[in-house]
Design an enzyme around this catalytic site. Structure first.
Site, PDB file in Angstrom:
ATOM      1  N   GLU A 431      97.387  14.466  82.098  1.00  0.00           N
ATOM      2  CA  GLU A 431      96.848  15.437  81.126  1.00  0.00           C
ATOM      3  C   GLU A 431      97.767  16.647  80.964  1.00  0.00           C
ATOM      4  O   GLU A 431      97.327  17.790  80.914  1.00  0.00           O
ATOM      5  CB  GLU A 431      95.427  15.850  81.514  1.00  0.00           C
ATOM      6  CG  GLU A 431      94.456  14.684  81.442  1.00  0.00           C
ATOM      7  CD  GLU A 431      93.012  15.110  81.526  1.00  0.00           C
ATOM      8  OE1 GLU A 431      92.698  16.220  81.070  1.00  0.00           O
ATOM      9  OE2 GLU A 431      92.203  14.324  82.038  1.00  0.00           O
ATOM     10  N   GLY A 432      99.054  16.358  80.845  1.00  0.00           N
ATOM     11  CA  GLY A 432     100.071  17.398  80.745  1.00  0.00           C
ATOM     12  C   GLY A 432     100.642  17.674  82.123  1.00  0.00           C
ATOM     13  O   GLY A 432      99.975  18.274  82.953  1.00  0.00           O
TER      14      GLY A 432
END
Length: 623
Positions: A431-432
């Site tokens: 998620e990043g």
């Protein structure tokens, strides 16, 4: 598991139109457009930090987002959830079997844990972000693998329907994702991890305009093997300026549409009980009613989903750290060596203090961001990114130190900490990645600062029409140059013991803004490629923001005379002093010659290692 191309997005903004001021060949059209737009205003603490402004709106006082009814709801929900994880869920068995026990899954559905933020009328519990954070914190304290299954389902899996869905889409899908059907978020592909814009999956409108034909594949999708309802991102051809170009579009895809299949569960380092699989789309007929957020708006949809959910990771990892700290503290209080309890040794006390500080900061960030979101704040994306980065870095350190305090016992499976450490490793990646998010913080902040510097330059072109802006900025800079600049009046909002830290924060903000301006003047558009500088700016911004957050929280504790208020004040004072002491060195490293020479040296060494596919040197024996 999904990455993002946040950095590429920020780079496009910086190099394309928002920093023509510092480019020798800046386009007059871009400058004119910027002049018409004017500088964007924001209440974001981190964005304003890059301007050298100490903006208090979203930090002081610490949020109080719960109504009496919401607090009562939490009081009713938390005990049964805690009891469930203590008595029903077996994290060791989930890990050993690489799947969640059926009794656990059934119990979670019955508790409503898969629809925490879905409105009540559509089958969910209708919780606020702050309420959600508290329940996620409970899950994070017990089983991160189960937490990923829950989070992949609702924090990202169907979050796009909550944020961007039409009334019809919400009414059709939300009762299903709260009633037993799993959801997944399908973005990452073999050739596109952090660079989501390079995805190859395509969706082409059928000749009759009734549906899209979807083809492609996704990898490392949490819940990918069990999800019936998926948010899928694909390139779609659109007409723009008389040309056909590809832009990403988000779709709601059901496995029942046909043509959707998935691979076997991945064999992972940690979070083993969560299902992670490849997902394949072969000539899937997706009705046009399943476009989510509009044709060509997929990147916006993806970024908003991820930005909206990051505080949940901080909340979960605050729970993880609290549980690990409790385990370490209990051991240190009872284990005797050399005639003393471990807790009597200065080195162990220092470890426990560091662990407590990191947990306190992580928890403070989670509820600061969720509280701001519940208050209707729009600019919280950098703060949410910082909460994810800080939480995942800190959780690794806290659990690692807990193992160290327990010694050989901590290394054994029976203690449970080795499983937690394995589970934690993914949080710095998905998620990043933390590396990407640090650059995102720096580049977005610089973009914001650059737009305000442009506005000031435009004001000097017509000074009589902009005297207010010119004099206010000139006065601020002059006061800063001679050390007379004053930040906002925080005395009523800050506990007396923390007022020196608050004053130091104000000075740090001014120094930070001057450093950012210097970097813009030095590098111009080239700043997007100066990752050494960007990483130091991001680290300094994180230190300033985390210091501000804990000062605000501890001041609240003192004002309310909470039972542990004195302890909170000591935690905040210790963290603020440590964090703010690092800032000058970080900013100096982004500016001064010696650190930049060292960076150039390291860059050359790294290039040599990559070219040699490993260490170019032989061992000392030459054998």
């Amino acid at each position: 598991m999904n990455g993002t191309n946040l950095v590429k997005c920020a780079k496009r903004c910086l190099s394309g139109r928002l920093l023509p001021l510092y480019s020798v060949q800046g386009s007059r059209g871009a400058a004119a457009a910027a002049e018409r737009r004017g500088a964007r205003q924001s209440d974001s603490f981190v964005l304003n930090l890059f301007r050298g402004r100490f903006e208090t709106a979203q930090v002081f006082p610490y949020p109080e987002p719960l109504s009496d009814d919401q607090r009562q709801t939490l009081q009713e929900l938390v005990p049964p959830v805690e009891k469930f994880f203590e008595e029903v869920n077996d994290p060791a068995k989930n890990d050993a079997n690489a799947q969640i026990e059926e009794a656990t899954l059934s119990g979670l559905w019955e508790l409503g844990a898969f629809g925490l933020q879905v409105p009540g009328e559509l089958g969910g519990l209708g919780l606020s972000n702050t309420q959600y954070a508290r329940l996620v914190e409970v899950v994070g304290a017990h089983d991160l693998g189960v937490g990923i299954t829950l989070g992949a389902h609702q924090s990202i899996g169907f979050k796009g329907i909550l944020l961007f869905g039409t009334a019809e889409q919400k009414a059709h899908y939300l009762p299903r994702v709260t009633g037993g059907e799993y959801a997944a978020f399908c973005l990452t592909e073999p050739s596109s991890g952090s660079d989501a814009g390079s995805i190859k999956t395509r969706a082409v409108l059928s000749p009759d305009g009734d549906h899209f034909i979807l083809n492609g594949s996704k990898i490392w999708i949490s819940n990918g093997g069990i999800a019936e309802i998926m948010t899928v991102f694909a390139q779609t051809p659109i007409e723009k300026d008389g040309k056909t170009v590809d832009k990403v579009t988000a779709f709601i895809v059901e496995r029942s549409f046909g043509g959707v299949s998935s691979g076997p569960p991945e064999n992972k380092m940690g979070i083993k009980c969560s299902n992670t699989a490849e997902v394949y789309f072969e000539d899937v007929r997706v009705p046009t009613r399943c476009v989510l957020g509009g044709i060509g708006n997929g990147f916006k949809v993806a970024m908003n989903i991820l930005n909206n959910g990051r505080f949940g990771m901080a909340a979960a990892l605050a729970g993880t750290q609290r549980a690990a700290l409790r385990q370490a503290a209990e051991h240190a209080a009872t284990r005797t060596q050399f005639g003393k309890r471990l807790a009597e040794f200065g080195g162990v006390r220092e470890k426990l203090a560091d662990m407590a500080m990191l947990q306190y900061v992580t928890e403070s960030l989670a509820y600061m961001v969720s509280g701001n979101m519940d208050a209707g704040c729009q600019d919280y994306h950098l703060e949410a990114a910082i909460s994810k980065v800080f939480a995942s870095d800190s959780a690794w350190k806290v659990v690692d130190e807990a193992i160290q305090i327990l010694g050989g016992m901590g290394y054994m499976k029976a203690t449970g900490l080795e499983r937690v450490l394995r589970d934690l490793r993914i949080f710095r990646i998905f998620e990043g990645t933390n590396d990407i998010l640090r650059l995102f913080v720096a580049l977005t902040g610089i973009q914001f600062a650059g737009s305000h510097l442009q506005e000031l330059q435009r004001a000097f072109k017509n000074p009589t029409a902009h005297l207010g802006l010119i004099f206010s900025e000139a006065g601020r800079r002059a006061a800063g140059a001679v050390g007379l600049a004053r930040g906002p009046e925080l005395a009523p909002l800050v506990a007396p013991a923390l007022r020196p830290a608050a004053a130091e924060l104000g000075r740090a903000a001014l120094h930070f803004g001057r450093c950012v301006e210097g970097a813009l003047l030095k590098y111009g558009r080239g700043i997007v490629d100066e990752q050494f500088v960007l990483n130091r700016l991001a680290a300094a911004a994180m230190d300033a923001y985390t210091a501000a957050v804990v000062v605000a929280r501890a001041s609240r504790a003192a004002r309310l005379a909470l039972p542990a208020a004195e302890h909170e004040l000591r935690l905040a004072e210790a963290w603020a002093e440590r964090a703010l002491a690092r800032a000058p060195a970080l900013l100096a490293a982004a500016r001064d010659a010696a650190p930049l020479r060292q960076h150039a040296r390291l860059a050359r060494l790294g290039a040599d290692v990559a070219a040699a596919a490993g260490q170019p040197t032989r061992n000392p024996l030459g054998l």
